[in-house]
Design a protein around this motif. Structure first.
Motif, PDB file in Angstrom:
ATOM      1  N   ASN A  16      -6.829   4.532 -28.112  1.00 24.87           N
ATOM      2  CA  ASN A  16      -6.287   4.412 -29.468  1.00 24.87           C
ATOM      3  C   ASN A  16      -4.797   4.752 -29.511  1.00 24.87           C
ATOM      4  OD1 ASN A  16      -8.644   3.512 -30.738  1.00 24.87           O
ATOM      5  ND2 ASN A  16      -9.415   5.608 -30.840  1.00 24.87           N
ATOM      6  N   ASN A  17      -4.129   4.594 -28.386  1.00 24.30           N
ATOM      7  CA  ASN A  17      -2.696   4.844 -28.300  1.00 24.30           C
ATOM      8  C   ASN A  17      -2.026   3.497 -28.065  1.00 24.30           C
ATOM      9  OD1 ASN A  17      -0.068   5.318 -27.204  1.00 24.30           O
ATOM     10  ND2 ASN A  17      -0.678   7.427 -26.749  1.00 24.30           N
ATOM     11  N   LEU A  18      -1.355   2.997 -29.091  1.00 20.63           N
ATOM     12  CA  LEU A  18      -0.742   1.677 -29.033  1.00 20.63           C
ATOM     13  C   LEU A  18       0.285   1.564 -27.900  1.00 20.63           C
ATOM     14  CD1 LEU A  18      -0.638  -1.123 -30.271  1.00 20.63           C
ATOM     15  CD2 LEU A  18       1.104  -0.281 -31.854  1.00 20.63           C
ATOM     16  N   PHE A  19       1.046   2.624 -27.651  1.00 17.61           N
ATOM     17  CA  PHE A  19       2.043   2.588 -26.583  1.00 17.61           C
ATOM     18  C   PHE A  19       1.367   2.383 -25.220  1.00 17.61           C
ATOM     19  CE2 PHE A  19       4.418   4.726 -23.215  1.00 17.61           C
ATOM     20  CZ  PHE A  19       5.588   4.007 -23.259  1.00 17.61           C
ATOM     21  N   ILE A  20       0.309   3.145 -24.954  1.00 16.16           N
ATOM     22  CA  ILE A  20      -0.404   3.020 -23.677  1.00 16.16           C
ATOM     23  C   ILE A  20      -1.040   1.645 -23.557  1.00 16.16           C
ATOM     24  CG2 ILE A  20      -2.398   3.853 -22.355  1.00 16.16           C
ATOM     25  CD1 ILE A  20      -1.682   6.669 -23.353  1.00 16.16           C
ATOM     26  N   LYS A  21      -1.663   1.182 -24.638  1.00 18.41           N
ATOM     27  CA  LYS A  21      -2.290  -0.141 -24.598  1.00 18.41           C
ATOM     28  C   LYS A  21      -1.267  -1.227 -24.289  1.00 18.41           C
ATOM     29  CE  LYS A  21      -5.373  -1.074 -27.796  1.00 18.41           C
ATOM     30  NZ  LYS A  21      -6.121  -1.131 -29.066  1.00 18.41           N
ATOM     31  N   ARG A  22      -0.108  -1.183 -24.937  1.00 18.28           N
ATOM     32  CA  ARG A  22       0.932  -2.198 -24.719  1.00 18.28           C
ATOM     33  C   ARG A  22       1.517  -2.095 -23.313  1.00 18.28           C
ATOM     34  NH1 ARG A  22      -1.052  -4.699 -28.412  1.00 18.28           N
ATOM     35  NH2 ARG A  22      -0.212  -4.756 -30.498  1.00 18.28           N
ATOM     36  N   ALA A  23       1.695  -0.867 -22.828  1.00 13.50           N
ATOM     37  CA  ALA A  23       2.243  -0.680 -21.478  1.00 13.50           C
ATOM     38  C   ALA A  23       1.294  -1.255 -20.422  1.00 13.50           C
ATOM     39  CB  ALA A  23       2.500   0.803 -21.212  1.00 13.50           C
ATOM     40  N   VAL A  24       0.002  -1.020 -20.578  1.00  8.92           N
ATOM     41  CA  VAL A  24      -0.980  -1.546 -19.627  1.00  8.92           C
ATOM     42  C   VAL A  24      -1.055  -3.068 -19.733  1.00  8.92           C
ATOM     43  CG1 VAL A  24      -3.442  -1.602 -19.041  1.00  8.92           C
ATOM     44  CG2 VAL A  24      -2.303   0.587 -19.461  1.00  8.92           C
ATOM     45  N   GLU A  25      -1.018  -3.596 -20.952  1.00  9.47           N
ATOM     46  CA  GLU A  25      -1.028  -5.055 -21.132  1.00  9.47           C
ATOM     47  C   GLU A  25       0.191  -5.683 -20.446  1.00  9.47           C
ATOM     48  OE1 GLU A  25      -1.171  -5.644 -25.358  1.00  9.47           O
ATOM     49  OE2 GLU A  25      -3.275  -5.071 -25.482  1.00  9.47           O
ATOM     50  N   HIS A  26       1.348  -5.050 -20.623  1.00  6.88           N
ATOM     51  CA  HIS A  26       2.579  -5.558 -20.018  1.00  6.88           C
ATOM     52  C   HIS A  26       2.482  -5.510 -18.489  1.00  6.88           C
ATOM     53  CE1 HIS A  26       6.782  -6.620 -19.760  1.00  6.88           C
ATOM     54  NE2 HIS A  26       7.009  -5.564 -18.998  1.00  6.88           N
ATOM     55  N   GLN A  27       1.992  -4.401 -17.960  1.00  3.29           N
ATOM     56  CA  GLN A  27       1.839  -4.260 -16.509  1.00  3.29           C
ATOM     57  C   GLN A  27       0.874  -5.307 -15.977  1.00  3.29           C
ATOM     58  OE1 GLN A  27      -1.116  -2.985 -14.771  1.00  3.29           O
ATOM     59  NE2 GLN A  27      -0.090  -3.197 -12.821  1.00  3.29           N
ATOM     60  N   ASN A  28      -0.234  -5.543 -16.658  1.00  4.91           N
ATOM     61  CA  ASN A  28      -1.198  -6.557 -16.224  1.00  4.91           C
ATOM     62  C   ASN A  28      -0.586  -7.954 -16.259  1.00  4.91           C
ATOM     63  OD1 ASN A  28      -3.284  -4.793 -15.629  1.00  4.91           O
ATOM     64  ND2 ASN A  28      -4.199  -4.946 -17.656  1.00  4.91           N
ATOM     65  N   HIS A  29       0.211  -8.219 -17.269  1.00  2.00           N
ATOM     66  CA  HIS A  29       0.871  -9.521 -17.379  1.00  2.00           C
ATOM     67  C   HIS A  29       1.834  -9.735 -16.206  1.00  2.00           C
ATOM     68  CE1 HIS A  29       2.574 -13.068 -19.216  1.00  2.00           C
ATOM     69  NE2 HIS A  29       3.779 -12.542 -19.088  1.00  2.00           N
TER      70      HIS A  29
END
Length: 102
Positions: free
Chosen positions: A25-38
């Motif tokens: 539920n941490n938007l920063f962590i979710k976005r960082a992981v999404e970016h890394q996966n991309h």
């Protein structure tokens, strides 16, 4: 403790890290992981151009064998197939990642 099946997102499997990020539920962590996966997927796509058609076909066959073993609940076989697949992938891409060091 009751366990529930995790529904995978369409378009590919989720890594444990992605699932943890989604649960945080941490938007920063979710976005960082999404970016890394991309970025990881972009790098993998760029590396595909160096593969022969035969190696791509073998890799797909390896994935199907792993999925069959998992579907048949043959975890030992699935684990062995996955180790073999990752070992072949590692030797195929060895030296392809600039920051990689062994």
């Amino acid at each position: 403790m009751e366990l529930h099946a995790v529904k995978l997102k369409p378009g590919g499997p989720q890594t444990a890290l992605t699932m943890l990020a989604d649960c945080s539920n941490n938007l920063f962590i979710k976005r960082a992981v999404e970016h890394q996966n991309h970025l990881r997927r972009l790098n993998e796509l760029a590396l595909f151009s160096s593969l022969t058609f035969e190696r791509m076909r073998e890799s797909c066959d390896e994935h199907l064998q792993i999925l069959d073993a998992v579907e048949n609940a043959d975890n030992q076989r699935a684990a062995g197939l996955m180790r073999s697949h990752l070992s072949r992938a590692d030797s195929t891409y060895s030296g392809s990642y600039p920051a990689a060091s062994k």
